[in-house]
Design a protein around this motif. Structure first.
Motif, mmCIF file in Angstrom:
data_model
loop_
_atom_site.group_PDB
_atom_site.id
_atom_site.type_symbol
_atom_site.label_atom_id
_atom_site.label_comp_id
_atom_site.label_asym_id
_atom_site.label_seq_id
_atom_site.Cartn_x
_atom_site.Cartn_y
_atom_site.Cartn_z
ATOM 1 N N MET A 72 0.818 -1.209 0.000
ATOM 2 C CA MET A 72 0.000 0.000 0.000
ATOM 3 C C MET A 72 0.851 1.258 0.000
ATOM 4 O O MET A 72 0.392 2.322 -0.375
ATOM 5 N N ALA A 282 -5.320 0.239 14.861
ATOM 6 C CA ALA A 282 -5.685 1.501 14.206
ATOM 7 C C ALA A 282 -6.955 1.279 13.398
ATOM 8 O O ALA A 282 -7.109 0.229 12.790
ATOM 9 N N PRO A 283 -7.871 2.211 13.365
ATOM 10 C CA PRO A 283 -7.836 3.561 13.943
ATOM 11 C C PRO A 283 -8.204 3.618 15.421
ATOM 12 O O PRO A 283 -8.372 4.703 15.943
ATOM 13 N N ARG A 376 -6.789 -0.894 8.659
ATOM 14 C CA ARG A 376 -5.748 -0.534 9.615
ATOM 15 C C ARG A 376 -4.709 0.392 9.001
ATOM 16 O O ARG A 376 -4.174 1.268 9.657
ATOM 17 N N TRP A 377 -4.418 0.181 7.719
ATOM 18 C CA TRP A 377 -3.365 0.981 7.100
ATOM 19 C C TRP A 377 -3.908 2.173 6.338
ATOM 20 O O TRP A 377 -3.178 2.838 5.622
ATOM 21 N N THR A 378 -5.224 2.416 6.414
ATOM 22 C CA THR A 378 -5.788 3.554 5.699
ATOM 23 C C THR A 378 -6.075 4.706 6.638
ATOM 24 O O THR A 378 -5.884 5.862 6.280
ATOM 25 N N PHE A 379 -6.536 4.384 7.855
ATOM 26 C CA PHE A 379 -7.042 5.459 8.707
ATOM 27 C C PHE A 379 -6.022 5.881 9.744
ATOM 28 O O PHE A 379 -5.299 5.055 10.289
ATOM 29 N N PRO A 380 -5.992 7.174 10.045
ATOM 30 C CA PRO A 380 -5.220 7.619 11.206
ATOM 31 C C PRO A 380 -5.956 7.274 12.511
ATOM 32 O O PRO A 380 -7.047 6.709 12.473
ATOM 33 N N ARG A 381 -5.351 7.664 13.601
ATOM 34 C CA ARG A 381 -5.862 7.285 14.912
ATOM 35 C C ARG A 381 -6.921 8.269 15.384
ATOM 36 O O ARG A 381 -6.815 9.470 15.158
ATOM 37 N N PHE A 382 -7.942 7.744 16.062
ATOM 38 C CA PHE A 382 -8.935 8.607 16.696
ATOM 39 C C PHE A 382 -8.315 9.315 17.894
ATOM 40 O O PHE A 382 -7.299 8.877 18.419
ATOM 41 N N MET B 150 -0.315 10.787 13.615
ATOM 42 C CA MET B 150 -1.704 10.489 13.946
ATOM 43 C C MET B 150 -2.057 9.061 13.563
ATOM 44 O O MET B 150 -3.230 8.690 13.559
ATOM 45 N N GLY B 152 -1.395 7.455 10.610
ATOM 46 C CA GLY B 152 -1.483 7.120 9.192
ATOM 47 C C GLY B 152 -0.091 7.022 8.593
ATOM 48 O O GLY B 152 0.537 8.035 8.335
ATOM 49 N N ILE B 223 -11.567 10.901 10.206
ATOM 50 C CA ILE B 223 -10.813 10.866 11.461
ATOM 51 C C ILE B 223 -9.777 11.981 11.489
ATOM 52 O O ILE B 223 -9.621 12.698 12.483
#
Lengths: 474, 419
Positions: A72, A282-283, A376-382, B150, B152, B223
């Protein structure tokens, strides 16, 4: 091109291996029934389902995740570890030797315990994190019940009456591991992580349980095998997710199966998101949050840390397995299942039929694992409070509304067709929401920096679940 | 301290003073909680350079934050006073190590202003190209790191791919990836390599593609938007009071860019717009940086199209080294070379302030010359310093998780803040 071929070969290899191990599982279970006592197949299932399937898939996931994230992110991924044997000396073997090196590294690292830590609880943490997720898979049926060597064999470890409640109960035990790990390390960052983990996991328990209630009502059962269902053979009525909502007449059955995600799209999304939050990946990885607080396991080293890591991967596999059984028809084919089961060859060789369908189950599991990797590899963390508001303010009311709507629809039309129509409408709405967001985005980007906040409308309450469903529905 | 936990209504108890329950309502006493002080840094994943943030937490809320700088202090100012003007260049590389060329050129521009020197047109174009290349790498790192911290990882690696390609072009131009020491007083020390312009065009095309991908992963990611919008907010008035400049100030809605306000070199010849935000939050700072990268790409393309031929450094042997055939062939050449190397450029006595628009804002230089070959005083107005100074004002009372994107988008660079 070479990469595509490699990927295709790997996919074929994975399916073949799954089929092979499934066949072995059925054969061993049959032999155990024959030569040991009745019910011995359940013991061999513990060995195969929990140790072989779940454990090995989880181990391979460590490499799969790194390879997939590399794909990715325009990287090559792990390829340095080599095995010094003639013939494979100069081959990276798709990074597989890295599993070996990782294990060696973790086992040989210093097993450090901070001086001020509570030694007993510090050691208990990884065990409490690992054991419950491992035990979760016991109630998930991984294949049909067939006759092998003249004996009846189930591809499931246990079928307690309380079925799914076992899942929810054991899953909530995992929070003790993380909370203890965070607290007993006597480290401020770890403590923050542990507190975050506890509050996150506890608040998602509610949404997790609630999202499944609709499914229980639709199929009137709490046990997983009835939820997966039996085929309607020899004039019998099909049950669970094996039944068709609409089907063609004829020898080859084709139609719309009553799979959970069609009947309960909101329930499916709620369950998937909530259990994703339970896996702390993640996220939803605020308990870890490596750039903020490093994580609840900051003081752990060596295999103790490895236990936390591998339990995360085991959770991924178990989550995929449970979701498959609950929402994706378990081991059933989307169509042609009754036709296949009525073939003379299949009726004669039960193990072959079992192997085929068990492979179908594991292929679905692998697919759902892949979906989780993509997310998991697309979104940043909340942010910590955003996770809470997603759980309490969005998932919980959605789940509650879903319970009432489902209840009314099941009462009104016990054939579940009304429920399916509403479900497909919901899926349609979610897809449309996702699509319209993209178009708005295109024009939002045009007036870039000046109208910085111009494209805010269109973010509705279920922006994220809509996105998740779009990823998982194609 | 043991007795402080025993209940004594009359005695002095530092733990409970101020929150003592009224008489007779012991049961209604609040749970006593203490603030937790944690150290973010000096070695922490979120503090890019080496900054220590002493954070006092009430739960997850930041009560007090105290940034402590100085871990990267190298004695920049004093070092400069001991070397010739030209020899200051390598020191300027280390100020903002992500965009060294902008520091180089900013310093040279100030020295030239002190001398009262006009540099050749081609040199001005090359300075613009170099500056914008490094503005790109700087912003790519900042935006990528914002994504990375963050959670990502993908946008970070897309940014790194573009940055590596740009660093390759920078290497071809200057001979170094980061510490470029490029340019000399009076112009540029080497011309664009042959075929370099085409390579740059190709790299920029790829960078544009990668920007689209980063944009797709972040800009409308729910997000990401939730975490950046309305976090790290500073009002335009406060930003000006603190002395903010650059993208961080423009994100507050102030249209101030030295490239437009006081055009230097040949910036007024290019067609570009200044990205201005509205709310002064992390999201706007991110958007401004994204847009500035697109504008930089456009500027580089325009500059490469229109760059004129001609000399790249002034033909004045008191300032620029004579060509090598002259050094080896004529006594005047040898003498000029010797004087320049041993004594340095004889900058006339005086003082001046000059500023250029660096990637993070106004990079100002206050130079004093006493007429010898060395600087009497070199002061840098690092854009990151006022920005960092405002962090407590922005973040106190907000959540710990907000600190991360805020610290990322203000893009404080240790090298220039701590000098």
């Amino acid at each position: 091109m070479k990469r595509v071929l490699t990927v295709l070969f790997a996919m074929g290899f994975i399916v073949a291996t799954l089929a092979g191990v499934s066949a072995a599982a059925y054969a061993v279970a049959g032999l155990a029934e024959k030569h040991l006592f009745p019910g011995a197949s359940r013991l061999s299932n513990i060995l195969f389902l929990m140790l072989v399937f779940v454990m090995i898939i989880a181990t391979l996931l460590t490499i799969a995740e790194r390879k997939w994230s590399a794909l990715m992110q325009d990287r090559v991924g792990p390829n340095r570890a080599r095995i010094n044997l003639p013939g494979i000396r100069n081959r990276s073997l798709a990074g597989l030797p890295h599993i070996l090196t990782d294990v060696l590294k973790m086992l040989t690292k210093e097993d450090f315990i901070p001086g001020t830590a509570n030694r007993f609880l510090f050691k208990l943490g990884p065990i409490l994190a690992f054991a419950p997720v491992f035990a979760l898979f016991a109630v998930v049926p991984a294949g049909p019940s067939v006759t092998v060597f003249g004996h009846h064999v189930d591809m499931v470890v246990a079928t307690p009456d309380f079925g799914v409640l076992y899942l929810l109960a054991i899953a909530s035990l995992a929070v003790y591991g993380t909370a203890l790990a965070g607290w007993s390390s006597n480290n401020k960052f770890a403590l923050l992580g542990g507190v975050r983990a506890s509050s996150q996991m506890i608040s998602y328990e509610v949404a997790l349980g609630l999202s499944l209630v609709g499914l229980f009502m639709a199929f009137s059962s709490l046990q997983l095998p009835p939820l997966v269902g039996e085929l309607g053979l020899d004039g019998a009525q099909a049950t669970g997710q094996a039944q068709y909502l609409w089907r063609t007449d004829g020898a080859f059955d084709f139609g719309l199966p009553a799979w959970g995600f069609i009947l309960q799209p909101i329930g499916f999304i709620g369950f998937f998101v909530a259990s994703f939050a339970e896996t702390k990946r993640a996220p939803f990885d605020v308990p870890e949050g490596e750039s903020e607080i490093i994580g609840y396991f900051v003081e752990y080293s060596g295999m103790k840390f490895g236990m936390f890591m591998i339990s995360e991967f085991v959770e991924v596999v178990v989550l995929a397995g449970v979701t498959t059984a609950l929402f994706f028809g378990g081991h059933h084919l989307p169509f042609g299942g009754e036709w296949l089961a009525s073939q003379p060859l299949m009726q004669e060789h039960g193990w072959l039929y079992g192997t085929l369908l068990a492979t179908v189950f594991w292929v679905k599991v692998v697919f759902l694992i892949w979906v989780q990797l993509v997310i998991r590899w697309t979104f940043p963390r909340f942010r910590y409070d955003q996770i809470q508001s997603l759980g309490w303010k969005i998932l919980l009311p959605l789940g509650l509304a879903n319970v009432f709507v489902t209840g009314a629809l099941v009462l009104w039309d016990p054939s579940l067709r009304a429920l399916a129509v509403v479900g497909m409408l919901e899926i349609g709405v979610l897809v449309v929401l996702t699509m319209t967001k993209k178009e708005e985005a295109a024009e939002g980007g045009a007036h870039g920096a000046h109208g910085a906040h111009g494209h805010d409308h269109g973010h509705d309450a279920h922006g994220l679940p809509a996105h998740a469903s779009a990823t998982s529905s194609h | 301290m043991a007795d402080s936990h025993t209940f004594d209504a009359k005695g002095h108890n530092p733990d409970t003073d101020g929150s003592l329950p009224p008489e007779g309502s012991e049961l209604e006493a609040h749970l006593q909680s203490k603030h937790m002080v944690i150290n973010m840094g000096p070695s922490h994943p979120a503090t890019h350079g080496t900054v220590r943030l002493k954070v006092e937490l009430d739960g997850e809320t930041i009560v007090k934050i105290d940034p402590e700088i100085g871990f990267l202090h190298r004695g920049f100012q004093k070092s400069c006073e001991n070397v010739t003007w030209t020899q200051c260049l390598p020191y300027t590389d280390r100020l903002n190590y992500l965009s060294a060329m902008m520091n180089n050129f900013g310093f040279l521009n100030a020295v030239e202003k002190l001398i009262g020197l006009e540099i050749p047109e081609r040199a001005q174009y090359i300075r613009v190209i170099g500056s914008e290349l490094h503005r790109l790498t700087d912003h790519l790192t900042c935006v990528g790191a914002t994504g990375l911290e963050m959670g990502g990882f993908a946008p970070f690696l897309y940014g790194m791919e573009a940055r590596e390609l740009l660093q390759d072009r920078v290497t071809e131009l200057t001979g170094a990836r980061l510490t470029t020491s490029f340019g000399r007083v009076g112009g540029i020390n080497r011309d664009l390599p042959e075929g370099w312009a085409d390579k740059v065009h190709k790299t920029l095309t790829r960078t544009e593609e990668l920007l689209v991908e980063m944009d797709g992963l972040l800009t409308r990611n729910r997000i990401f938007v939730d975490r950046t919008k309305n976090t790290g907010v500073i009002s335009a008035e406060d930003a000006i009071d603190y002395g903010w400049t650059g993208p961080a100030l423009r994100a507050c809605g102030i249209d101030h860019d030295l490239r437009k306000a006081h055009p230097y070199w040949v910036y007024e010849r290019f067609n570009f717009s200044v990205a201005v935000g509205e709310h002064g939050d992390n999201y706007d700072r991110y958007l401004v940086r994204m847009e500035e990268m697109r504008q930089s790409i456009s500027i580089i393309r325009q500059a490469l199209e229109t760059i004129p031929a001609g000399p790249i450094i002034v033909d004045d042997w008191r300032i620029a080294l004579p060509p090598k055939p002259e050094v080896y062939g004529t006594i005047e050449g040898v003498m000029a070379h010797f004087k320049l190397v041993m004594e340095g450029i004889q900058v006339p006595p005086g003082e001046c302030y000059d500023a250029t628009e660096a990637s993070n804002g106004e990079l100002g230089w206050y130079l004093v010359s006493d007429g010898r070959g060395r600087p009497y005083k070199v002061h840098v107005r690092a854009p990151g310093f006022p920005v960092l100074a405002a962090v407590p004002h922005i973040i106190e009372g907000k959540m710990l998780a907000d600190l991360i994107p805020t610290f990322d988008t203000i893009n404080m660079i240790g090298g220039e803040v701590e000098q």
